[in-house]
Design a protein around this motif. Structure first.
Motif, PDB file in Angstrom:
ATOM      1  N   LEU A 135       0.826  -1.213   0.000  1.00 26.45           N
ATOM      2  CA  LEU A 135       0.000   0.000   0.000  1.00 26.45           C
ATOM      3  C   LEU A 135       0.857   1.259   0.000  1.00 26.45           C
ATOM      4  O   LEU A 135       0.445   2.294  -0.546  1.00 26.45           O
ATOM      5  CB  LEU A 135      -0.945  -0.021   1.208  1.00 26.45           C
ATOM      6  N   LEU A 193      -4.085  -0.883  -7.492  1.00 25.25           N
ATOM      7  CA  LEU A 193      -4.777  -2.052  -6.956  1.00 25.25           C
ATOM      8  C   LEU A 193      -5.483  -2.877  -8.019  1.00 25.25           C
ATOM      9  O   LEU A 193      -5.572  -4.100  -7.907  1.00 25.25           O
ATOM     10  CB  LEU A 193      -5.789  -1.617  -5.884  1.00 25.25           C
ATOM     11  N   ARG A 203      -5.317  -6.485  -5.998  1.00 22.09           N
ATOM     12  CA  ARG A 203      -6.446  -6.690  -5.091  1.00 22.09           C
ATOM     13  C   ARG A 203      -6.809  -8.174  -4.998  1.00 22.09           C
ATOM     14  O   ARG A 203      -7.135  -8.693  -3.929  1.00 22.09           O
ATOM     15  CB  ARG A 203      -7.669  -5.876  -5.549  1.00 22.09           C
ATOM     16  N   SER A 257      -6.486   7.492   2.359  1.00 25.89           N
ATOM     17  CA  SER A 257      -7.201   6.668   1.389  1.00 25.89           C
ATOM     18  C   SER A 257      -6.700   5.223   1.404  1.00 25.89           C
ATOM     19  O   SER A 257      -7.493   4.276   1.354  1.00 25.89           O
ATOM     20  CB  SER A 257      -7.073   7.257  -0.018  1.00 25.89           C
ATOM     21  N   GLN A 258      -5.386   5.043   1.500  1.00 22.93           N
ATOM     22  CA  GLN A 258      -4.854   3.680   1.495  1.00 22.93           C
ATOM     23  C   GLN A 258      -5.019   3.007   2.855  1.00 22.93           C
ATOM     24  O   GLN A 258      -5.153   1.776   2.936  1.00 22.93           O
ATOM     25  CB  GLN A 258      -3.388   3.678   1.060  1.00 22.93           C
ATOM     26  N   SER A 271      -7.671   3.442   4.678  1.00 21.77           N
ATOM     27  CA  SER A 271      -9.062   2.990   4.559  1.00 21.77           C
ATOM     28  C   SER A 271      -9.155   1.747   3.689  1.00 21.77           C
ATOM     29  O   SER A 271      -9.913   0.818   3.976  1.00 21.77           O
ATOM     30  CB  SER A 271      -9.922   4.119   3.987  1.00 21.77           C
ATOM     31  N   GLU A 272      -8.364   1.727   2.618  1.00 20.52           N
ATOM     32  CA  GLU A 272      -8.344   0.570   1.715  1.00 20.52           C
ATOM     33  C   GLU A 272      -7.885  -0.683   2.456  1.00 20.52           C
ATOM     34  O   GLU A 272      -8.441  -1.772   2.263  1.00 20.52           O
ATOM     35  CB  GLU A 272      -7.401   0.856   0.545  1.00 20.52           C
ATOM     36  N   LYS A 325     -10.810  -2.060   4.689  1.00 21.76           N
ATOM     37  CA  LYS A 325     -12.138  -2.376   4.162  1.00 21.76           C
ATOM     38  C   LYS A 325     -12.197  -3.789   3.588  1.00 21.76           C
ATOM     39  O   LYS A 325     -11.187  -4.392   3.223  1.00 21.76           O
ATOM     40  CB  LYS A 325     -12.546  -1.349   3.106  1.00 21.76           C
ATOM     41  N   GLN A 364     -12.623  -6.566   0.896  1.00 17.20           N
ATOM     42  CA  GLN A 364     -12.095  -6.508  -0.468  1.00 17.20           C
ATOM     43  C   GLN A 364     -12.924  -7.263  -1.496  1.00 17.20           C
ATOM     44  O   GLN A 364     -12.713  -7.094  -2.694  1.00 17.20           O
ATOM     45  CB  GLN A 364     -10.668  -7.070  -0.475  1.00 17.20           C
TER      46      GLN A 364
END
Length: 408
Positions: free
Chosen positions: A97, A107, A132, A327-328, A330-331, A334, A336
């Motif tokens: 990330l 991703l 991802r 942002s990353q 949060s990624e 979360k 997937q």
């Protein structure tokens, strides 16, 4: 006559069997003090050494128990290094990330845009495998785990690139007609894959020119003050790493003649007087180097792994800088995959039955767990130098529940 002989032998052995019966002992379930409870549980589950930490309000309450090396009577300390096995994967996730933050990876781009060799699932036409997919175990790549590829007390002489090409490209020695690929479209099926994780780790090398191990050492571990943590054995003093152990058991019956039905005799003794206690023997393993090292194998201490978990919970490095962009970050946290595929898979992290997010790891002679609650910013770490089986897994679960529900 055979039955009569067995009965006579049984009568002769009954006094011995009674003598071998274990005395009534206090079980761990009756102990309230945490620091007395854990050693009792370790004894019951045959765990040589254990390091744990509870993270709360940005601080770690660290406890250590037992032995890093039984033969040398060497105790576990907060600086003892352990192989944390697959808990290494979400550590790699942070590195990936960070590269997304730097614009070196995306991703949802085809990984072939980054690789010097082509990944093509022969069972699927026109598929696109992305980062991802790799970090969510949905890339359509089968699991691969082979202890025969390990090197003893040294890093593997086989490079990660050579290892991946041997398994995943048609010219590879172990391609096996595409046997390491699944017959499923990327993103449509979750299947845990150490091989897929290794491929994700290679993306670091493909996009930066330095290996995942080098990148982690220079830019990740140093930023978290994890100065004695490494993916590679040659960076470490092997004497500082807890010896991995597996448990072997044997029942001390007197040897019988070759023509005696020993299984029947053992059954009869067990039927009439509980069988003698099993004596436990710890089998020591070497420290292994693995060509597929991104799937696991980080050696670190409970102290430094606590620093990592605090950094993850607060998204800050040791210097107070951001670990990841918002942002990353949060990624990373979360889910997937679509709910129809998985309801608990995050960016290498996964939710467990306690409602916590984290990862477990196991390999020959090692077993680890790291879990947290992102809202309360509390978490725990448990590492042992003992392989995973029903007893060690039960012990780990009991310790975790006690750590998260009671004061230590």
């Amino acid at each position: 006559m055979k039955k009569l002989a067995i009965i006579i032998l049984l009568i002769l052995l009954l006094p011995l069997a009674v003598l071998l019966l274990p005395k009534q002992q206090i079980t761990s379930n009756t102990i309230e003090s945490f620091d007395d409870y854990v050693p009792a549980l370790m004894k019951e589950a045959a765990i040589p050494g254990l390091a744990i930490a509870k993270i709360s309000e940005g601080k770690a309450d660290i406890r250590t128990y037992g032995y890093a090396n039984i033969e040398q009577n060497k105790a576990v300390t907060d600086s003892t290094l352990f192989n944390i096995a697959s808990v290494s994967k979400p550590i790699m996730g942070i590195a990936l990330l960070q590269l997304v933050d730097q614009g070196k990876l995306e991703l949802d781009c085809d990984i072939n845009d980054y690789l010097p060799f082509e990944i093509d699932n022969p069972h699927i036409e026109g598929e696109k495998i992305t980062l991802r997919h790799l970090v969510s175990h949905s890339a359509g790549i089968a699991d691969y785990y082979d202890v025969n590829s390990y090197s003893e007390n040294q890093d593997s002489p086989i490079s990660l690139e050579a290892h991946l090409k041997a398994l995943l490209t048609p010219a590879g020695q172990h391609y096996n007609k595409g046997g390491h690929y699944l017959e499923s479209e990327p993103g449509n099926k979750r299947k845990y894959s150490n091989l897929g994780a290794a491929l994700a780790g290679y993306l670091v090398e493909a996009t930066t020119g330095v290996s995942l191990a080098q990148y982690s050492q220079q830019l990740l571990f140093n930023s978290l003050a994890m100065t004695n943590t490494s993916w590679l054995l040659h960076d470490l003093n092997l004497a500082d790493i807890a010896t991995p152990y597996e448990v072997e058991t044997c029942v001390p019956f007197i040897p019988l003649c070759a023509d005696t039905e020993s299984s029947e005799l053992n059954y009869l003794i067990g039927e009439y007087v509980n069988p003698p206690a099993k004596y436990k023997h710890f089998k020591a393993y070497p420290h292994f180097g693995n060509p597929q090292y991104p799937d696991g194998g980080v050696r670190t201490s409970v102290k430094e792994l606590s620093q990592f978990l605090v950094a993850v919970l607060n998204n800050t490095t040791a210097n107070g800088d951001a670990l990841l962009s918002e942002s990353q970050y949060s990624e990373m946290m979360k889910l997937q995959l679509p709910e129809s595929v998985s309801t608990n898979q995050r960016f290498f992290w996964r939710d467990n039955s306690m409602g916590l997010t984290g990862h477990m790891g196991s390999d020959l002679g090692v077993f680890s767990a790291l879990y947290f609650d992102v809202k309360s910013k509390q978490g725990f770490i448990i590492i042992m130098n003992r392989g995973m089986d029903s007893k060690s897994a039960s012990a780990m679960k009991k310790i975790a529940q006690k750590m998260m529900t009671n004061a230590m």
